[in-house]
Design a protein around this motif. Structure first.
Motif, PDB file in Angstrom:
ATOM      1  N   PRO A 118      16.350 -15.117   6.736  1.00 48.35           N
ATOM      2  CA  PRO A 118      15.229 -15.015   5.799  1.00 48.35           C
ATOM      3  C   PRO A 118      14.685 -13.592   5.704  1.00 48.35           C
ATOM      4  O   PRO A 118      15.011 -12.727   6.510  1.00 48.35           O
ATOM      5  CB  PRO A 118      14.187 -15.943   6.423  1.00 48.35           C
ATOM      6  N   SER A 119      13.841 -13.384   4.720  1.00 51.45           N
ATOM      7  CA  SER A 119      13.155 -12.104   4.563  1.00 51.45           C
ATOM      8  C   SER A 119      12.010 -12.009   5.566  1.00 51.45           C
ATOM      9  O   SER A 119      11.404 -13.015   5.937  1.00 51.45           O
ATOM     10  CB  SER A 119      12.603 -11.973   3.145  1.00 51.45           C
ATOM     11  N   HIS A 120      11.725 -10.769   5.990  1.00 57.33           N
ATOM     12  CA  HIS A 120      10.631 -10.492   6.917  1.00 57.33           C
ATOM     13  C   HIS A 120       9.737  -9.413   6.319  1.00 57.33           C
ATOM     14  O   HIS A 120      10.148  -8.700   5.398  1.00 57.33           O
ATOM     15  CB  HIS A 120      11.166  -9.971   8.256  1.00 57.33           C
ATOM     16  N   LEU A 121       8.549  -9.260   6.907  1.00 57.50           N
ATOM     17  CA  LEU A 121       7.602  -8.230   6.482  1.00 57.50           C
ATOM     18  C   LEU A 121       7.478  -7.132   7.518  1.00 57.50           C
ATOM     19  O   LEU A 121       7.522  -7.393   8.723  1.00 57.50           O
ATOM     20  CB  LEU A 121       6.201  -8.834   6.302  1.00 57.50           C
ATOM     21  N   ARG A 122       7.284  -5.909   7.037  1.00 57.32           N
ATOM     22  CA  ARG A 122       6.930  -4.778   7.886  1.00 57.32           C
ATOM     23  C   ARG A 122       5.706  -4.135   7.236  1.00 57.32           C
ATOM     24  O   ARG A 122       5.773  -3.716   6.085  1.00 57.32           O
ATOM     25  CB  ARG A 122       8.086  -3.789   7.966  1.00 57.32           C
ATOM     26  N   LEU A 123       4.597  -4.093   7.962  1.00 59.01           N
ATOM     27  CA  LEU A 123       3.355  -3.547   7.426  1.00 59.01           C
ATOM     28  C   LEU A 123       3.051  -2.204   8.077  1.00 59.01           C
ATOM     29  O   LEU A 123       3.215  -2.036   9.289  1.00 59.01           O
ATOM     30  CB  LEU A 123       2.188  -4.503   7.681  1.00 59.01           C
ATOM     31  N   SER A 124       2.569  -1.263   7.287  1.00 60.34           N
ATOM     32  CA  SER A 124       2.158   0.042   7.799  1.00 60.34           C
ATOM     33  C   SER A 124       0.899   0.466   7.045  1.00 60.34           C
ATOM     34  O   SER A 124       0.442  -0.227   6.137  1.00 60.34           O
ATOM     35  CB  SER A 124       3.283   1.072   7.617  1.00 60.34           C
ATOM     36  N   GLY A 125       0.335   1.596   7.428  1.00 62.83           N
ATOM     37  CA  GLY A 125      -0.809   2.148   6.717  1.00 62.83           C
ATOM     38  C   GLY A 125      -1.964   1.177   6.593  1.00 62.83           C
ATOM     39  O   GLY A 125      -2.342   0.486   7.537  1.00 62.83           O
ATOM     40  N   LYS A 126      -2.543   1.121   5.377  1.00 65.64           N
ATOM     41  CA  LYS A 126      -3.709   0.264   5.134  1.00 65.64           C
ATOM     42  C   LYS A 126      -3.377  -1.221   5.259  1.00 65.64           C
ATOM     43  O   LYS A 126      -4.232  -2.021   5.640  1.00 65.64           O
ATOM     44  CB  LYS A 126      -4.303   0.542   3.755  1.00 65.64           C
ATOM     45  N   ALA A 127      -2.152  -1.610   4.959  1.00 60.74           N
ATOM     46  CA  ALA A 127      -1.766  -3.022   5.096  1.00 60.74           C
ATOM     47  C   ALA A 127      -1.803  -3.430   6.565  1.00 60.74           C
ATOM     48  O   ALA A 127      -2.320  -4.494   6.914  1.00 60.74           O
ATOM     49  CB  ALA A 127      -0.384  -3.264   4.497  1.00 60.74           C
ATOM     50  N   ARG A 128      -1.262  -2.591   7.420  1.00 61.77           N
ATOM     51  CA  ARG A 128      -1.285  -2.866   8.855  1.00 61.77           C
ATOM     52  C   ARG A 128      -2.722  -2.892   9.362  1.00 61.77           C
ATOM     53  O   ARG A 128      -3.110  -3.786  10.131  1.00 61.77           O
ATOM     54  CB  ARG A 128      -0.474  -1.809   9.607  1.00 61.77           C
ATOM     55  N   ALA A 129      -3.526  -1.932   8.946  1.00 57.92           N
ATOM     56  CA  ALA A 129      -4.920  -1.866   9.381  1.00 57.92           C
ATOM     57  C   ALA A 129      -5.687  -3.124   8.961  1.00 57.92           C
ATOM     58  O   ALA A 129      -6.463  -3.682   9.745  1.00 57.92           O
ATOM     59  CB  ALA A 129      -5.596  -0.614   8.822  1.00 57.92           C
ATOM     60  N   ARG A 130      -5.484  -3.558   7.742  1.00 65.34           N
ATOM     61  CA  ARG A 130      -6.177  -4.763   7.255  1.00 65.34           C
ATOM     62  C   ARG A 130      -5.719  -6.005   8.015  1.00 65.34           C
ATOM     63  O   ARG A 130      -6.532  -6.849   8.389  1.00 65.34           O
ATOM     64  CB  ARG A 130      -5.932  -4.918   5.747  1.00 65.34           C
ATOM     65  N   TYR A 131      -4.406  -6.127   8.257  1.00 68.89           N
ATOM     66  CA  TYR A 131      -3.856  -7.250   9.026  1.00 68.89           C
ATOM     67  C   TYR A 131      -4.498  -7.297  10.416  1.00 68.89           C
ATOM     68  O   TYR A 131      -4.921  -8.360  10.876  1.00 68.89           O
ATOM     69  CB  TYR A 131      -2.334  -7.103   9.124  1.00 68.89           C
ATOM     70  N   LEU A 132      -4.584  -6.153  11.068  1.00 69.19           N
ATOM     71  CA  LEU A 132      -5.199  -6.096  12.395  1.00 69.19           C
ATOM     72  C   LEU A 132      -6.685  -6.400  12.335  1.00 69.19           C
ATOM     73  O   LEU A 132      -7.227  -7.092  13.206  1.00 69.19           O
ATOM     74  CB  LEU A 132      -4.948  -4.729  13.034  1.00 69.19           C
ATOM     75  N   ALA A 133      -7.388  -5.916  11.291  1.00 64.52           N
ATOM     76  CA  ALA A 133      -8.818  -6.191  11.132  1.00 64.52           C
ATOM     77  C   ALA A 133      -9.081  -7.682  10.910  1.00 64.52           C
ATOM     78  O   ALA A 133     -10.111  -8.210  11.339  1.00 64.52           O
ATOM     79  CB  ALA A 133      -9.384  -5.373   9.966  1.00 64.52           C
ATOM     80  N   LEU A 134      -8.141  -8.354  10.261  1.00 68.81           N
ATOM     81  CA  LEU A 134      -8.259  -9.801  10.061  1.00 68.81           C
ATOM     82  C   LEU A 134      -7.927 -10.580  11.330  1.00 68.81           C
ATOM     83  O   LEU A 134      -8.118 -11.787  11.376  1.00 68.81           O
ATOM     84  CB  LEU A 134      -7.311 -10.261   8.946  1.00 68.81           C
ATOM     85  N   ASN A 135      -7.407  -9.889  12.338  1.00 70.11           N
ATOM     86  CA  ASN A 135      -6.925 -10.510  13.565  1.00 70.11           C
ATOM     87  C   ASN A 135      -5.710 -11.393  13.270  1.00 70.11           C
ATOM     88  O   ASN A 135      -5.589 -12.508  13.781  1.00 70.11           O
ATOM     89  CB  ASN A 135      -8.029 -11.287  14.277  1.00 70.11           C
ATOM     90  N   GLY A 136      -4.812 -10.856  12.455  1.00 70.08           N
ATOM     91  CA  GLY A 136      -3.601 -11.588  12.111  1.00 70.08           C
ATOM     92  C   GLY A 136      -2.734 -11.835  13.327  1.00 70.08           C
ATOM     93  O   GLY A 136      -2.601 -10.970  14.192  1.00 70.08           O
TER      94      GLY A 136
END
Length: 165
Positions: free
Chosen positions: A116-134
């Motif tokens: 399957p496809s996977h995601l790689r987040l960086s920059g603001k996407a990574r920051a937002r994911y971490l801020a959401l406590n993903g």
């Protein structure tokens, strides 16, 4: 009688979906060229979507839709004040175990992609994911004929515990 379901900070799932016409992306690529493509897709995504002499527009479109879906799940949208950029979100697939093995390459000598496809987040996407406590994220892409669609689910942890649904 109705029941309202507002988005609250306690929600444990964030979802996003997007559908895009393949012709829209084909037209944009042909009109705007390489500069446009480098602003939307990472080098690895472009490599995955390259055919012998042209682009796999269905795959480009599915990845475009995925980036939109992820931005929606993150709650930021793209490019706005809080928005992530297209390059902050990358869609990838695993490569066969040993890409140097000729038996594990396509007839054109390229590595075989599996699973399957996977995601790689960086920059603001990574920051937002971490801020959401993903705690995890999943993506699903599909294309058929003139449309491509993508769906993203992000699971959120609260107080260090994953909420069961």
């Amino acid at each position: 009688m109705t029941i309202d379901f507002p988005i609250t900070p306690e929600m444990n799932l964030r979802v996003g979906v997007d559908i895009v016409r393949v012709e829209r992306i084909r037209t944009a690529v042909r009109r705007r060229g390489a500069g446009f493509m480098r602003r939307i897709w990472t080098p690895d995504e472009l490599s995955y979507c390259k055919n012998d002499d042209d682009w796999n527009y269905e795959s480009l479109t599915a990845r475009y839709a995925a980036k939109e879906a992820v931005a929606k799940a993150l709650g930021t949208g793209l490019w706005g004040p809080e928005g992530v950029t297209f390059l902050d979100i990358e869609v990838y697939r695993d490569i066969e175990v040993d890409p140097r093995n000729e038996a594990e390459r396509t007839s054109r000598g390229e590595p075989k992609y599996v699973g399957p496809s996977h995601l790689r987040l960086s920059g603001k996407a990574r920051a937002r994911y971490l801020a959401l406590n993903g705690s995890s994220a999943g993506i699903s892409l599909s294309h058929d004929g003139e449309y491509a669609v993508a769906f993203c689910v992000i699971e959120i942890e609260h107080d260090g515990m994953r909420i069961k649904t």
